[in-house]
Design a protein around this motif. Structure first.
Motif, PDB file in Angstrom:
ATOM      1  N   ALA A  72       0.828  -1.210   0.000  1.00 25.45           N
ATOM      2  CA  ALA A  72       0.000   0.000   0.000  1.00 25.45           C
ATOM      3  C   ALA A  72       0.863   1.262   0.000  1.00 25.45           C
ATOM      4  O   ALA A  72       0.359   2.356  -0.273  1.00 25.45           O
ATOM      5  N   PHE A  73       2.152   1.103   0.315  1.00 24.05           N
ATOM      6  CA  PHE A  73       3.019   2.276   0.475  1.00 24.05           C
ATOM      7  C   PHE A  73       3.829   2.574  -0.789  1.00 24.05           C
ATOM      8  O   PHE A  73       3.964   3.736  -1.180  1.00 24.05           O
TER       9      PHE A  73
ATOM     10  N   TYR B 122       3.015   5.250  -3.337  1.00 23.23           N
ATOM     11  CA  TYR B 122       1.995   6.156  -2.805  1.00 23.23           C
ATOM     12  C   TYR B 122       2.606   7.551  -2.692  1.00 23.23           C
ATOM     13  O   TYR B 122       3.560   7.745  -1.922  1.00 23.23           O
TER      14      TYR B 122
ATOM     15  N   TYR C 298       6.218   7.347  -2.721  1.00 22.36           N
ATOM     16  CA  TYR C 298       6.996   6.751  -1.623  1.00 22.36           C
ATOM     17  C   TYR C 298       7.801   5.568  -2.173  1.00 22.36           C
ATOM     18  O   TYR C 298       7.266   4.738  -2.914  1.00 22.36           O
TER      19      TYR C 298
ATOM     20  N   CYS D 168       7.774   1.693   6.222  1.00 17.79           N
ATOM     21  CA  CYS D 168       8.370   2.866   6.861  1.00 17.79           C
ATOM     22  C   CYS D 168       9.150   2.346   8.061  1.00 17.79           C
ATOM     23  O   CYS D 168       8.610   1.569   8.867  1.00 17.79           O
TER      24      CYS D 168
ATOM     25  N   HIS E 123       7.332   7.640   8.803  1.00 18.24           N
ATOM     26  CA  HIS E 123       7.703   7.803   7.392  1.00 18.24           C
ATOM     27  C   HIS E 123       9.204   7.788   7.146  1.00 18.24           C
ATOM     28  O   HIS E 123       9.669   8.352   6.147  1.00 18.24           O
TER      29      HIS E 123
ATOM     30  N   ASP F 255       6.178   0.448  10.091  1.00 15.15           N
ATOM     31  CA  ASP F 255       4.807   0.681   9.621  1.00 15.15           C
ATOM     32  C   ASP F 255       4.678  -0.027   8.276  1.00 15.15           C
ATOM     33  O   ASP F 255       5.556   0.090   7.419  1.00 15.15           O
TER      34      ASP F 255
ATOM     35  N   ASP G  27      -3.384  -1.959   7.407  1.00 16.98           N
ATOM     36  CA  ASP G  27      -2.381  -0.966   7.823  1.00 16.98           C
ATOM     37  C   ASP G  27      -2.117  -1.147   9.314  1.00 16.98           C
ATOM     38  O   ASP G  27      -3.068  -1.160  10.117  1.00 16.98           O
TER      39      ASP G  27
ATOM     40  N   HIS H  47      -6.866   7.361  10.396  1.00 16.94           N
ATOM     41  CA  HIS H  47      -7.723   7.533   9.210  1.00 16.94           C
ATOM     42  C   HIS H  47      -8.706   6.386   9.069  1.00 16.94           C
ATOM     43  O   HIS H  47      -8.458   5.282   9.566  1.00 16.94           O
TER      44      HIS H  47
ATOM     45  N   MET I  23      -6.312   3.226   1.294  1.00 18.18           N
ATOM     46  CA  MET I  23      -5.607   3.270   2.586  1.00 18.18           C
ATOM     47  C   MET I  23      -6.119   4.414   3.447  1.00 18.18           C
ATOM     48  O   MET I  23      -6.272   4.246   4.663  1.00 18.18           O
ATOM     49  N   HIS I  24      -6.341   5.552   2.801  1.00 22.12           N
ATOM     50  CA  HIS I  24      -6.786   6.715   3.568  1.00 22.12           C
ATOM     51  C   HIS I  24      -8.195   7.090   3.155  1.00 22.12           C
ATOM     52  O   HIS I  24      -8.425   7.548   2.041  1.00 22.12           O
TER      53      HIS I  24
ATOM     54  N   GLU J 205      -3.534   5.354  15.068  1.00 23.20           N
ATOM     55  CA  GLU J 205      -2.074   5.283  15.095  1.00 23.20           C
ATOM     56  C   GLU J 205      -1.425   6.377  15.930  1.00 23.20           C
ATOM     57  O   GLU J 205      -0.896   7.350  15.402  1.00 23.20           O
TER      58      GLU J 205
ATOM     59  N   TRP K 188       9.683  13.152   3.369  1.00 23.07           N
ATOM     60  CA  TRP K 188       9.011  12.093   4.118  1.00 23.07           C
ATOM     61  C   TRP K 188       9.405  12.044   5.588  1.00 23.07           C
ATOM     62  O   TRP K 188       8.529  12.126   6.454  1.00 23.07           O
TER      63      TRP K 188
ATOM     64  N   GLU L 231       0.065   1.153  15.521  1.00 28.70           N
ATOM     65  CA  GLU L 231      -1.142   1.333  14.710  1.00 28.70           C
ATOM     66  C   GLU L 231      -1.876   0.012  14.559  1.00 28.70           C
ATOM     67  O   GLU L 231      -1.263  -1.032  14.312  1.00 28.70           O
TER      68      GLU L 231
END
Ligand code: MF3
Ligand code: CO
Length: 250
Positions: free
Chosen positions: A57-58, A61, A64, A69, A78, A96, A107, A170, A176-177, A203, A220, A234
């Motif tokens: 998912a990262f 993104y 990224y 992370c 991050h 993360d 997440d 979130h 994801m968000h 988180e 980041w 999280e």
């Protein structure tokens, strides 16, 4: 978009995605130790993700560059995995990780002590983990968003720690968000009413010193302004008629 409530079969999909996330975090927790680089952890995660037929998912993104992370010591969130960041005894490593499985997102994050950490560092980790547990316990139909934030804040502030306000949790689902934002601060009884089918990623990011955060030139890496230690946990949590369901708990 608005808030997307999920039915039982959608929550089951989110559970599958979060089980992928928990699987990878469990592996990383088993191998992370002084002497490894954060880049090596990223490679282990990417390899396991492939085995589980899931997607990061990262990675990609907002450009990224990694699947994890990895935020060490004064890095709040991050942190980008790097070949030149070698973990050392006494470090606090926050990992993360987010993944998509069958179009649904998971997440979760954990802060891990590397080797023997100072009592102060361990206390910060314990308080941050406990603040998340208290926030999860507030995930009850009829409660409000402020009950979640207040649960975090009222646990850590009396211990002398600060809640980061610049980053928040979130909603989570096919993206994801999603809405709503889930702050780690707030007033009991205030804010959005929590309804059945709301799924949130909570988180808490807790600093040993002040709350202020600074984002480095890479766009980041978020560090504490005062250089103090920071911890981050999280979980993705579904609010059900039977109470909170922690989707990312293995
Ligand atoms: N758990 C974090 C979040 O919810 C991680 C996102 S990192 C990014 O925002 F690289 F994907 F941006
Ligand atoms: Co998140």
């Amino acid at each position: 978009m608005g808030i997307q409530l999920k039915n039982a079969s959608q929550i089951a999909k989110l559970r599958e995605a979060n089980l992928v996330v928990a699987d990878v975090l469990d592996i990383l927790e088993g191998v992370a130790k002084p002497g490894l680089t954060t880049w090596e952890l990223n490679e282990i995660a990417a390899h396991r993700l492939k085995q589980l037929k899931a997607e990061s998912a990262f990675l990609g993104y907002h450009d990224y560059p990694a699947v994890l992370c990895t935020s060490v010591n004064q890095v709040v969130v991050h942190g980008i995995p790097r070949k030149d960041v070698v973990l050392k005894d006494g470090d606090l490593l926050s990992i993360d990780f987010g993944a998509f499985k069958d179009g649904w997102c998971g997440d979760s994050a954990r802060t891990l002590p590397m080797g023997k950490v100072s009592p102060a560092a361990q206390a910060l980790v314990d308080a941050t983990r406990e603040s998340l547990e208290r926030a999860i316990a507030a995930c009850v139909v009829g409660n409000r968003l402020g009950d979640i934030g207040s649960a975090v804040q009222s646990h850590v502030e009396p211990l002398g720690y600060s809640v980061v306000q610049q980053f928040v949790g979130h909603g989570i689902g096919r993206r994801m968000h999603e809405e709503p934002n889930v702050p780690n601060f707030g007033v009991k009884g205030r804010g959005l009413r929590l309804s059945e089918g709301l799924v949130v990623a909570i988180e808490p990011m807790i600093n040993a010193g002040g709350a202020e955060v600074f984002v480095e030139e890479d766009g980041w890496t978020a560090v504490t302004k005062d250089g103090s230690l920071s911890a981050h946990f999280e979980h993705s949590v579904a609010i059900t008629r039977n109470g909170p369901l922690v989707l990312s708990r293995p």
